[in-house]
Motif scaffolding. Structure first.
Motif, PDB file in Angstrom:
ATOM      1  N   ALA A  25       6.029  13.977 -15.987  1.00  0.00           N
ATOM      2  CA  ALA A  25       5.827  14.683 -17.254  1.00  0.00           C
ATOM      3  C   ALA A  25       6.534  16.039 -17.188  1.00  0.00           C
ATOM      4  CB  ALA A  25       4.329  14.875 -17.536  1.00  0.00           C
ATOM      5  N   ARG A  26       6.962  16.533 -18.338  1.00  0.00           N
ATOM      6  CA  ARG A  26       7.675  17.811 -18.384  1.00  0.00           C
ATOM      7  C   ARG A  26       6.732  19.002 -18.477  1.00  0.00           C
ATOM      8  NH1 ARG A  26      12.888  16.902 -22.417  1.00  0.00           N
ATOM      9  NH2 ARG A  26      13.894  15.221 -21.182  1.00  0.00           N
ATOM     10  N   ALA A  27       5.603  18.798 -19.153  1.00  0.00           N
ATOM     11  CA  ALA A  27       4.675  19.913 -19.375  1.00  0.00           C
ATOM     12  C   ALA A  27       3.317  19.558 -18.791  1.00  0.00           C
ATOM     13  CB  ALA A  27       4.544  20.202 -20.876  1.00  0.00           C
ATOM     14  N   PRO A  28       2.545  20.587 -18.388  1.00  0.00           N
ATOM     15  CA  PRO A  28       1.208  20.314 -17.856  1.00  0.00           C
ATOM     16  C   PRO A  28       0.287  19.738 -18.925  1.00  0.00           C
ATOM     17  CG  PRO A  28       1.553  22.672 -18.149  1.00  0.00           C
ATOM     18  CD  PRO A  28       2.868  22.018 -18.392  1.00  0.00           C
ATOM     19  N   GLY A  29      -0.664  18.917 -18.470  1.00  0.00           N
ATOM     20  CA  GLY A  29      -1.616  18.310 -19.395  1.00  0.00           C
ATOM     21  C   GLY A  29      -2.873  17.908 -18.662  1.00  0.00           C
ATOM     22  N   ARG A  30      -3.764  17.235 -19.371  1.00  0.00           N
ATOM     23  CA  ARG A  30      -5.014  16.819 -18.763  1.00  0.00           C
ATOM     24  C   ARG A  30      -4.808  15.792 -17.650  1.00  0.00           C
ATOM     25  NH1 ARG A  30      -9.867  17.469 -21.035  1.00  0.00           N
ATOM     26  NH2 ARG A  30     -10.490  15.407 -20.246  1.00  0.00           N
ATOM     27  N   ASP A  31      -3.709  15.035 -17.724  1.00  0.00           N
ATOM     28  CA  ASP A  31      -3.506  13.957 -16.767  1.00  0.00           C
ATOM     29  C   ASP A  31      -2.316  14.205 -15.841  1.00  0.00           C
ATOM     30  OD1 ASP A  31      -1.571  13.777 -18.687  1.00  0.00           O
ATOM     31  OD2 ASP A  31      -1.625  11.584 -18.829  1.00  0.00           O
ATOM     32  N   THR A  32      -1.966  15.454 -15.608  1.00  0.00           N
ATOM     33  CA  THR A  32      -0.801  15.739 -14.760  1.00  0.00           C
ATOM     34  C   THR A  32      -1.233  16.275 -13.394  1.00  0.00           C
ATOM     35  OG1 THR A  32      -0.597  17.973 -15.695  1.00  0.00           O
ATOM     36  CG2 THR A  32       0.704  16.213 -16.719  1.00  0.00           C
ATOM     37  N   LEU A  33      -0.409  15.953 -12.412  1.00  0.00           N
ATOM     38  CA  LEU A  33      -0.661  16.350 -11.032  1.00  0.00           C
ATOM     39  C   LEU A  33       0.627  16.903 -10.444  1.00  0.00           C
ATOM     40  CD1 LEU A  33      -2.613  16.158  -8.471  1.00  0.00           C
ATOM     41  CD2 LEU A  33      -1.413  14.008  -7.987  1.00  0.00           C
ATOM     42  N   LEU A  34       0.550  18.088  -9.870  1.00  0.00           N
ATOM     43  CA  LEU A  34       1.675  18.629  -9.123  1.00  0.00           C
ATOM     44  C   LEU A  34       1.592  18.137  -7.690  1.00  0.00           C
ATOM     45  CD1 LEU A  34       1.828  22.358 -10.334  1.00  0.00           C
ATOM     46  CD2 LEU A  34       3.210  20.422 -11.098  1.00  0.00           C
ATOM     47  N   VAL A  35       2.706  17.615  -7.178  1.00  0.00           N
ATOM     48  CA  VAL A  35       2.716  17.065  -5.830  1.00  0.00           C
ATOM     49  C   VAL A  35       4.050  17.395  -5.176  1.00  0.00           C
ATOM     50  CG1 VAL A  35       3.495  14.831  -6.733  1.00  0.00           C
ATOM     51  CG2 VAL A  35       2.491  14.952  -4.462  1.00  0.00           C
ATOM     52  N   ARG A  93       0.840  -1.213   0.000  1.00  0.00           N
ATOM     53  CA  ARG A  93       0.000   0.000   0.000  1.00  0.00           C
ATOM     54  C   ARG A  93       0.869   1.255   0.000  1.00  0.00           C
ATOM     55  NH1 ARG A  93      -3.061  -3.237   3.625  1.00  0.00           N
ATOM     56  NH2 ARG A  93      -2.025  -2.277   5.398  1.00  0.00           N
ATOM     57  N   GLU A  94       2.009   1.186   0.697  1.00  0.00           N
ATOM     58  CA  GLU A  94       2.905   2.341   0.694  1.00  0.00           C
ATOM     59  C   GLU A  94       3.512   2.567  -0.679  1.00  0.00           C
ATOM     60  OE1 GLU A  94       6.506   4.130   3.501  1.00  0.00           O
ATOM     61  OE2 GLU A  94       6.039   1.985   3.543  1.00  0.00           O
ATOM     62  N   ASP A  95       3.879   1.476  -1.357  1.00  0.00           N
ATOM     63  CA  ASP A  95       4.436   1.605  -2.704  1.00  0.00           C
ATOM     64  C   ASP A  95       3.406   2.157  -3.684  1.00  0.00           C
ATOM     65  OD1 ASP A  95       6.910   0.683  -1.934  1.00  0.00           O
ATOM     66  OD2 ASP A  95       6.466  -1.415  -2.430  1.00  0.00           O
ATOM     67  N   ALA A  96       2.127   1.810  -3.481  1.00  0.00           N
ATOM     68  CA  ALA A  96       1.089   2.247  -4.418  1.00  0.00           C
ATOM     69  C   ALA A  96       0.914   3.759  -4.432  1.00  0.00           C
ATOM     70  CB  ALA A  96      -0.237   1.576  -4.071  1.00  0.00           C
ATOM     71  N   ARG A  97       1.304   4.435  -3.363  1.00  0.00           N
ATOM     72  CA  ARG A  97       1.166   5.897  -3.322  1.00  0.00           C
ATOM     73  C   ARG A  97       2.523   6.594  -3.393  1.00  0.00           C
ATOM     74  NH1 ARG A  97       0.105   5.891   3.156  1.00  0.00           N
ATOM     75  NH2 ARG A  97       2.202   6.503   3.771  1.00  0.00           N
ATOM     76  N   SER A  98       3.591   5.812  -3.559  1.00  0.00           N
ATOM     77  CA  SER A  98       4.939   6.359  -3.488  1.00  0.00           C
ATOM     78  C   SER A  98       5.222   7.294  -4.660  1.00  0.00           C
ATOM     79  CB  SER A  98       5.965   5.221  -3.466  1.00  0.00           C
ATOM     80  OG  SER A  98       7.275   5.740  -3.531  1.00  0.00           O
ATOM     81  N   LEU A  99       6.049   8.299  -4.407  1.00  0.00           N
ATOM     82  CA  LEU A  99       6.525   9.197  -5.456  1.00  0.00           C
ATOM     83  C   LEU A  99       7.856   8.727  -6.017  1.00  0.00           C
ATOM     84  CD1 LEU A  99       5.677  12.646  -3.822  1.00  0.00           C
ATOM     85  CD2 LEU A  99       4.370  11.379  -5.520  1.00  0.00           C
ATOM     86  N   PHE A 100       8.430   7.693  -5.400  1.00  0.00           N
ATOM     87  CA  PHE A 100       9.682   7.132  -5.900  1.00  0.00           C
ATOM     88  C   PHE A 100       9.403   6.378  -7.197  1.00  0.00           C
ATOM     89  CE2 PHE A 100      12.816   3.777  -6.309  1.00  0.00           C
ATOM     90  CZ  PHE A 100      14.000   4.455  -6.094  1.00  0.00           C
ATOM     91  N   ILE A 150       3.543  14.602 -12.040  1.00  0.00           N
ATOM     92  CA  ILE A 150       3.410  13.180 -12.330  1.00  0.00           C
ATOM     93  C   ILE A 150       2.114  12.903 -13.074  1.00  0.00           C
ATOM     94  CG2 ILE A 150       4.743  12.596 -10.249  1.00  0.00           C
ATOM     95  CD1 ILE A 150       2.119  11.707  -8.953  1.00  0.00           C
ATOM     96  N   THR A 151       2.110  11.742 -13.738  1.00  0.00           N
ATOM     97  CA  THR A 151       0.891  11.261 -14.396  1.00  0.00           C
ATOM     98  C   THR A 151       0.394   9.966 -13.762  1.00  0.00           C
ATOM     99  OG1 THR A 151       2.213  10.081 -16.048  1.00  0.00           O
ATOM    100  CG2 THR A 151       1.509  12.329 -16.588  1.00  0.00           C
ATOM    101  N   ALA A 152       1.211   9.355 -12.897  1.00  0.00           N
ATOM    102  CA  ALA A 152       0.812   8.129 -12.194  1.00  0.00           C
ATOM    103  C   ALA A 152       1.733   7.947 -11.000  1.00  0.00           C
ATOM    104  CB  ALA A 152       0.872   6.914 -13.109  1.00  0.00           C
ATOM    105  N   PHE A 153       1.184   7.340  -9.940  1.00  0.00           N
ATOM    106  CA  PHE A 153       1.982   7.064  -8.752  1.00  0.00           C
ATOM    107  C   PHE A 153       2.761   5.764  -8.936  1.00  0.00           C
ATOM    108  CE2 PHE A 153      -1.176   9.945  -7.086  1.00  0.00           C
ATOM    109  CZ  PHE A 153      -0.466  10.699  -6.166  1.00  0.00           C
ATOM    110  N   ALA A 154       3.891   5.672  -8.247  1.00  0.00           N
ATOM    111  CA  ALA A 154       4.638   4.415  -8.070  1.00  0.00           C
ATOM    112  C   ALA A 154       4.860   3.689  -9.383  1.00  0.00           C
ATOM    113  CB  ALA A 154       3.933   3.508  -7.077  1.00  0.00           C
ATOM    114  N   GLY A 155       5.582   4.314 -10.293  1.00  0.00           N
ATOM    115  CA  GLY A 155       5.946   3.617 -11.516  1.00  0.00           C
ATOM    116  C   GLY A 155       6.836   2.425 -11.244  1.00  0.00           C
ATOM    117  N   HIS A 156       7.673   2.525 -10.215  1.00  0.00           N
ATOM    118  CA  HIS A 156       8.554   1.425  -9.819  1.00  0.00           C
ATOM    119  C   HIS A 156       8.505   1.326  -8.298  1.00  0.00           C
ATOM    120  CE1 HIS A 156      10.207   1.309 -13.879  1.00  0.00           C
ATOM    121  NE2 HIS A 156      10.302   2.621 -13.820  1.00  0.00           N
TER     122      HIS A 156
END
Length: 788
Positions: A76-86, A64-71, A188-194
Motif C-alpha cells: 500500500a502507498r499510504a498508511p491505513g487500518r490494515d497496513t504493516l511496516l516491515v 510455510r516459507e512462502d506464506a510469510r514471504s515479502l516477495f 504491506i496489507t498481506a504477506f505473500a501475494g505471489h
C-alpha cells in the motif's frame, strides 16, 4: 502332501501357509532367520520411505516459507487500518544465519505473520524455539547483547520452515515510512501475494534426480539381497520335506512362503524404523536446514507400492534363486550349470547408455529434461553392476589356487558359492559407483555454480554498508569498529555519482571520498596529504565520444544528478563542484570488495559538501586473531550503531545456494546410506557365519587353528570387496563421464576423491568384518557340533 488334486490357488495358499509356519514356528533357527531377513528388509524399507518423503517435506517447508514471504506481498502507498511496516533485519552469528524482521502495525487490522498471535509492540521480540534456546544459552550471550529486546513469545510451527530455524520478529515504532531514502522498508496489507519462484535450471534438476537415484538404488539392492538370508539352512529343511513326500513345486512354494513372512516382518520393522527415524528428524539440522517430523509423510500410493512390491519381490527372488537348486529327499545339490554367461549381462549397461545418449544430442537445457529417461538410464547402469559382479567374481576366483591354508579355505568357499559373496558386496559396489559418478558430475559443473568474487578477505573480512540518511555517522561508526577487540583497522569510503550536467542520464562518473589511508585501498596514489584530489586513469568514453572522467579544473555536479527535476528530494539538489586543478592522475587497484573504481578521488576537505542522501558509504574492516569471534563483535558494533547497516562477510568464492543445498543433501544422504550399508553387511555376515557354525566347529575340532579360520573369513570378505570396488570404480567413472557429456561439462577425474570413495567402501567392510570377529570366535566352540 500327496492328497487329492487341488486348484493352483489352493495349492499356493496351503504351501505359503506352511512356509509361514516354518518361518515363525520352526524353532530358534526358523525365527532367527526370519528376524534377520526382517531387519535387513526393514532397514531398506525405512530408508526408502525416508528418502522418498524428502520431496514432500521440502514442499511443505517451502509452502510455510512462502506464506510469510515479502516477495510479491500486497503493498500500500499510504498508511491505513490494515497496513504493516516491515523491514528485513537478517543477522549472522557464529557462522549461523538468522532471519529477522522488524515490524510496526500502523492500524488495528495490520496483517500478522504466520506463527504469531499478534504483531509485537515496540521493544518486544518473538523468536523461534531454536533461537530462544540459543539466546538462553551461554553461547548466545553476545547475540543477546546485540539484539537487546525483550522476548515476549515463541513462533509457532506454521510460521517456521523447520524446528532448527533461527528467526525473530522485532517490534519497532520508529520505522520510517518507505520511500526513495528508505527502500528497505515495505508497507504491506498481506504477506505473500505471489509465491516466490523456486525453479531449478535443468542441470541442477538433473543433479537432484541423480542424487535420489544414486542413493535409493543401493537400498533396493539391499532389500533384494536381504530376502535370501539363511538360504542354505532353508534348503536343507526343504530336503526333509521332500523325504516325507513333497514334490519340487511344493517345496519351492513353501520356500516362497518363508520369504514372504520375512518380507512382511520387514515391512512391520521398516514401519517402526521409519517412525523412529522420523521422530529423530526434528532434532537434526543439515547446514541449517531442518524439517518437522510430520512433514516426512510418504504419499499413500508410495506406501501401497512398497507394501505390494516388497513381498512380491521376496517371492520372485526366492523362486529365481531356487531355479538351479536340486532339492532331493537325501540332500541338496546346486546344479553344475554352465559358467555364467556375460552377453545378456551387457544388455543392461547398453540399454542405460541408449537412454542417456539422446540427452546429449538435443537442447534439453532449454526444453527441460525427461526425468524418466535420465533416471531410467542411470538405474540401468547402476543395476548393471549387480549383474556383472557375480560373473566377474566367478572368473576371478576360478583362476586362483595355492597359498596359505586360510587363503585356500577362502578361495574354495568362493569357488563353491560365489553368488552369496557377490550378493553381500553388491550394495556397497552400487553405492560406490553412484558416489563416484556424482562426484565427477559435481566437480565437472561446479565452475558454473561457484564463481570467484574478486574479494580479498585478507585485506578486509567485513564490509559494513551504511544506509541512506546515516551519512553523518560514518566516521563515528568507523571509530567504533576500529576500537572493537580483534579489529586491525576500519577504512571508511564514500562514493557519489558526478556528471557535467543534470539530469545526467548515462553520462556519469564517480567520485570516491576518503582519507589518504582509505584512498590507498582503491588506487596507487603515492604521496598524499589532506586536501589532495586524484583522477583515475582508464575512465572510458561517454556515448558521445568524450571522456567520462572530468578533467582537473572542470566544473561538474555531484549528488542528486540523475533524479533532479524528475523525483527530486526536498532540499537535496545537485551540488556544483570544481575538480581541483592540481589533481594528479593515478592508477586504480581493486578494493577489498573486488571492485575496480573509475572517476575521481578526493580527501574530505577537497570534496564537495552537503551531498545529502545520495552517496553510498561503506566501511572495510580488517580483523586479526580469532576470526569467528571478531566477526561477531564487528556485527554487534554495526548493529548497535544502525540495525539496518548490514555487515557483509567478504569471501573469495560465491556459491549458488541451490547447488550448495543439493551438495549438502547428497553428503548427508550418503552418510545415512553408509549407516544402512554397515548395518546390512553386518547382518549378512552374521547370517553367513550362523549357517557355517557346524563347519567351523568341525574344523576347530580337527585341529585347525582359530587364527587360520579367522583369516579365511577375512579373505572371503576381502576378495569380493576388491573385485566389487574395482568394478564399481570403472562403472562410476563410465557413468560419470557419460553424465558429464550429457551436461556439456568437461570430463575431469579427481583421482584423490575417487580413491577416497573406494577407500570409504573398503573401510566400511573392514569395520563390519572386525565387528563379526567376536561372534565368529563363539561359533568355533565345540558345542557348535551339537545337533538334534
Amino acid at each position: 502332501m500327496s492328497g487329492p488334486p487341488t486348484s493352483s490357488l489352493r495349492a499356493w495358499t496351503r504351501d505359503l501357509a506352511l512356509g509361514a509356519r516354518f518361518a515363525f514356528g520352526g524353532g530358534r533357527r526358523g525365527w532367527t532367520r526370519t528376524l534377520l531377513t526382517g531387519i535387513g528388509v526393514g532397514l531398506g524399507v525405512a530408508l526408502l520411505l525416508l528418502g522418498t518423503s524428502v520431496p514432500g517435506a521440502l514442499t511443505a517447508r517451502h509452502a510455510r516459507e512462502d506464506a510469510r514471504s515479502l516477495f510479491g506481498a500486497t503493498e500500500a502507498r499510504a498508511p491505513g487500518r490494515d497496513t504493516l511496516l516491515v523491514a528485513r533485519l537478517n543477522q549472522t552469528y557464529r557462522q549461523q544465519d538468522i532471519d529477522g524482521r522488524v515490524l510496526h502495525a500502523e492500524g488495528p487490522d495490520a496483517p500478522v505473520p504466520p506463527g504469531l498471535e499478534r504483531v509485537p509492540k515496540a521493544g518486544e521480540m518473538v523468536v523461534s524455539p531454536a533461537l530462544g534456546r540459543l539466546l538462553a544459552s551461554r553461547e548466545g550471550a553476545d547475540l543477546r547483547e546485540r539484539l537487546g529486546a525483550r522476548i515476549t513469545g515463541t513462533i509457532a510451527d506454521q510460521g517456521l520452515t523447520g524446528p532448527a530455524e533461527l528467526l525473530f520478529y522485532l517490534g519497532d515504532d520508529t520505522l520510517p515510512a518507505p520511500g526513495q531514502a528508505e527502500h528497505r522498508v515495505q508497507r504491506i496489507t498481506a504477506f505473500a501475494g505471489h509465491p516466490e519462484p523456486r525453479g531449478l535450471d535443468p542441470v541442477l534438476m538433473l543433479l537432484v534426480l541423480l542424487t535420489f537415484v544414486a542413493l535409493l538404488t543401493p537400498v533396493l539392492v539391499f532389500i533384494a539381497a536381504s530376502v535370501r538370508f539363511g538360504g542354505e539352512r532353508r534348503d536343507q529343511r526343504l530336503a526333509a520335506l521332500r523325504l516325507v513326500g513333497a514334490d519340487g513345486r511344493t517345496v519351492r512354494r513353501i520356500a516362497a512362503g518363508e520369504a514372504l513372512c520375512g518380507a512382511l516382518a520387514g515391512l512391520v520393522l521398516g514401519a517402526g524404523f521409519f517412525l523412529a527415524g522420523r521422530g529423530l528428524a526434528g532434532s537434526l539440522s543439515f547446514d541449517q536446514r531442518s524439517v518437522f517430523p510430520y512433514d516426512l509423510d510418504p504419499s499413500p500410493w508410495l506406501l501401497l507400492l512398497v507394501a505390494l512390491a516388497v513381498p512380491a519381490a521376496a517371492v520372485g527372488v526366492t523362486l529365481l534363486a531356487l531355479r538351479r537348486v536340486v532339492i532331493e529327499p537325501l540332500g541338496v545339490a546346486r546344479t553344475a550349470a554352465p559358467r555364467r554367461r556375460v552377453w545378456w549381462r551387457l544388455l543392461l549397461p547398453l540399454a542405460g547408455l541408449g537412454l542417456l545418449a539422446p540427452l546429449g544430442t538435443r537442447s534439453w537445457r532449454q526444453e527441460g529434461i525427461n526425468r524418466w529417461q535420465a533416471g531410467g538410464g542411470v538405474v540401468l547402469l547402476l543395476v548393471a553392476v549387480t549383474v556383472l559382479l557375480p560373473w566377474l567374481l566367478e572368473r576371478t576366483v576360478g583362476k586362483l589356487s595355492g597359498g596359505p591354508v586360510s587363503w585356500q579355505l577362502a578361495v574354495r568357499r568362493l569357488q563353491a558359492d560365489s553368488g552369496g559373496a557377490a550378493r553381500m558386496v553388491n550394495g556397497i559396489a552400487v553405492a560406490v559407483a553412484g558416489a563416484i559418478a556424482l562426484q565427477m558430475v559435481f566437480t565437472g559443473v561446479e565452475e558454473n555454480y561457484e564463481a570467484p568474487t574478486g574479494q580479498d578477505p585478507a585485506r578486509a573480512a567485513v564490509a559494513v554498508l551504511m544506509r541512506m540518511g546515516t551519512e553523518s555517522h560514518l566516521d563515528e561508526l568507523a571509530g567504533k569498529l576500529a576500537a572493537t577487540p580483534g579489529v586491525v583497522r576500519a577504512v571508511p569510503l564514500t562514493d557519489v555519482r558526478v556528471a557535467r550536467s543534470v539530469p545526467a542520464d548515462d553520462q556519469t562518473s564517480q567520485l570516491t571520498i576518503g582519507s589518504c589511508e582509505a584512498l590507498r585501498e582503491v588506487a596507487e596514489i603515492g604521496t598524499c596529504t589532506e586536501g589532495d584530489a586524484f583522477v583515475l586513469s582508464g575512465g572510458g568514453l561517454s556515448p558521445t565520444g568524450g571522456p567520462l572522467t572530468p578533467a582537473p579544473g572542470e566544473r561538474i555536479y555531484a549528488g542528486n544528478i540523475t533524479s533532479y527535476g524528475v523525483r527530486e528530494l526536498p532540499g537535496e539538489k545537485p551540488v556544483e563542484w570544481t575538480v581541483p586543478a592540481g589533481a594528479r592522475t593515478v592508477r586504480p587497484v581493486t578494493d577489498p570488495g573486488g571492485r575496480l573504481r573509475q572517476g575521481l578521488l578526493a580527501t574530505p576537505s577537497a570534496a564537495p559538501k552537503d551531498l545529502g542522501s545520495w552517496p553510498a558509504r561503506e566501511v572495510f574492516v580488517q580483523t586479526d586473531g580469532d576470526r569467528a569471534e571478531t566477526l561477531d563483535r564487528v556485527r554487534t558494533t554495526a548493529f548497535k550503531a544502525d540495525p539496518f547497516s548490514p555487515a557483509v562477510t567478504l569471501a573469495e568464492v560465491s556459491e549458488n545456494a541451490s547447488y550448495t543445498a543439493i551438495r549438502t543433501g547428497l553428503f548427508f544422504g550418503a552418510a545415512g546410506l553408509l549407516v544402512l550399508i554397515s548395518t546390512s553387511l553386518l547382518v549378512s555376515q552374521l547370517d553367513q557365519l550362523r549357517e557355517r557354525r557346524r563347519l567351523l566347529a568341525a574344523l576347530v575340532a580337527f585341529g585347525t587353528p582359530r587364527g587360520t579360520l579367522g583369516l579365511s573369513v577375512l579373505w572371503q570378505t576381502a576378495l569380493p570387496v576388491a573385485v566389487g570396488l574395482s568394478l564399481a570404480t570403472g562403472a562410476g567413472l563410465g557413468l560419470g563421464s557419460t553424465l558429464l557429456w550429457v551436461t556439456g561439462g568437461s570430463v575431469r577425474i579427481d583421482w584423490v576423491s575417487v580413491l577416497a570413495l573406494a577407500g570409504a567402501g573398503a573401510a566400511v567392510v573392514a569395520l563390519v568384518t572386525l565387528l563379526s570377529l567376536p561372534p565368529l570366535l563363539r561359533l568355533m566352540r565345540p558345542d557348535g557340533l551339537r545337533t538334534e
